[in-house]
Design a protein around this motif. Sequence first.
Motif, PDB file in Angstrom:
ATOM      1  N   ARG A   1       0.817  -1.225   0.000  1.00  0.00           N
ATOM      2  CA  ARG A   1       0.000   0.000   0.000  1.00  0.00           C
ATOM      3  C   ARG A   1       0.850   1.275   0.000  1.00  0.00           C
ATOM      4  O   ARG A   1       0.319   2.380  -0.107  1.00  0.00           O
ATOM      5  CB  ARG A   1      -0.926   0.047   1.239  1.00  0.00           C
ATOM      6  CG  ARG A   1      -1.959  -1.054   1.300  1.00  0.00           C
ATOM      7  CD  ARG A   1      -2.885  -1.085   0.119  1.00  0.00           C
ATOM      8  NE  ARG A   1      -3.693   0.120  -0.043  1.00  0.00           N
ATOM      9  CZ  ARG A   1      -4.528   0.332  -1.051  1.00  0.00           C
ATOM     10  NH1 ARG A   1      -4.663  -0.576  -2.002  1.00  0.00           N
ATOM     11  NH2 ARG A   1      -5.225   1.440  -1.115  1.00  0.00           N
TER      12      ARG A   1
ATOM     13  N   TYR B   1      -1.619   2.392   8.536  1.00  0.00           N
ATOM     14  CA  TYR B   1      -2.535   1.685   7.642  1.00  0.00           C
ATOM     15  C   TYR B   1      -3.934   1.728   8.240  1.00  0.00           C
ATOM     16  O   TYR B   1      -4.110   1.622   9.463  1.00  0.00           O
ATOM     17  CB  TYR B   1      -2.094   0.239   7.458  1.00  0.00           C
ATOM     18  CG  TYR B   1      -0.712   0.107   6.858  1.00  0.00           C
ATOM     19  CD1 TYR B   1      -0.506   0.364   5.502  1.00  0.00           C
ATOM     20  CD2 TYR B   1       0.377  -0.261   7.639  1.00  0.00           C
ATOM     21  CE1 TYR B   1       0.755   0.255   4.932  1.00  0.00           C
ATOM     22  CE2 TYR B   1       1.651  -0.369   7.084  1.00  0.00           C
ATOM     23  CZ  TYR B   1       1.832  -0.111   5.737  1.00  0.00           C
ATOM     24  OH  TYR B   1       3.081  -0.213   5.191  1.00  0.00           O
TER      25      TYR B   1
ATOM     26  N   GLU C   1      -7.449  -1.470   5.173  1.00  0.00           N
ATOM     27  CA  GLU C   1      -6.252  -2.035   4.546  1.00  0.00           C
ATOM     28  C   GLU C   1      -5.819  -3.305   5.286  1.00  0.00           C
ATOM     29  O   GLU C   1      -5.438  -4.306   4.661  1.00  0.00           O
ATOM     30  CB  GLU C   1      -5.127  -0.998   4.530  1.00  0.00           C
ATOM     31  CG  GLU C   1      -5.359   0.111   3.515  1.00  0.00           C
ATOM     32  CD  GLU C   1      -4.325   1.233   3.586  1.00  0.00           C
ATOM     33  OE1 GLU C   1      -3.930   1.724   2.528  1.00  0.00           O
ATOM     34  OE2 GLU C   1      -3.931   1.628   4.706  1.00  0.00           O
TER      35      GLU C   1
END
Length: 262
Positions: free
Chosen positions: A107, A121, A125
């Motif tokens: 990511r 995050y 995610e």
Amino acid sequence: MTTLLEVKNVSKQFGKDTKALSNVTFSVKEGEFVSVIGPSGAGKSTLLRCINRMVDTSSGEIIFDDNYVHQLNKKELKKVRTKIGMIFQHYNLVNRLSVIENTLHGRLGYKSTLAGALGLYSEDEKLQAARILQILGLEEQIYKRSDQLSGGQKQRVGIARALIQDPKLLLCDEPIASLDPNSSKIIMDHLRNICTSMGITVVVNLHQVDVALKYSDRIIGVNSGKVVFDGTAKSITSNDIHQIYGSDEGKLIFDLGGSHVS
Ligand SMILES: Nc1ncnc2c1ncn2[C@@H]1O[C@H](COP(=O)(O)OP(=O)(O)OP(=O)(O)O)[C@@H](O)[C@H]1O
Ligand SMILES: [Mg+2]
């Protein structure tokens, strides 16, 4: 089907003497599974690296998802690269980090440097990472350190990290070259499944002709930086294999059939 990737007259010169790619032209449609085969030094890795501009081409054009990759500025390139997942022979995981942390690294392309460095995050995610790891059969390993995994498990983490990018294209450079036949089959089955059921296009460099033939819609054969074969896996002949490898080695592998992965 629409064209996802176009490689047009691409050449790559390293230094004065090494012409790694000469006038390479081909295109890949959305949802295709394409294998690139050829002898060592043929230019397979260079070709893959040119596609996401890890290596700059010397001339020619790469058009991915309507973007002229060679013309993008840094910011645009970062954005385009989120749509291209990379899978490596040696996995490129951070050993001291857990499976889920390595997965979440996929990511980073979506984040600012600071958010990435702080490991920020979202809950979404993390859930997505867990979901992908489950699909890849790694639900038991989520909190394990990556250096405690087998090669096949490490490569599945590599795939998870690429998938969480939500890519349109997966570029795989010798993904099974360090694995035994059993683990190789698991990895290739996952890649094929990702292509067929998720609709993600796959371009994979392989040394094993039999594996390429078994899994691919199309084969691109490279020798000395040139494309010498481009056609369906079904249509390839032992003569074509001979052309690609320039020796009897390839023909021998071809005649042996699918003995490597069963
Ligand atoms: N960074 C580099 N600097 C100089 N020459 C390079 C570089 N990368 C690749 N080459 C050269 O370009 C040619 C193609 O290399 P490449 O790694 O793309 O081949 P390959 O088909 O992936 O080989 P292998 O099957 O062994 O992985 C080789 O002659 C290689 O030595
Ligand atoms: Mg290579």
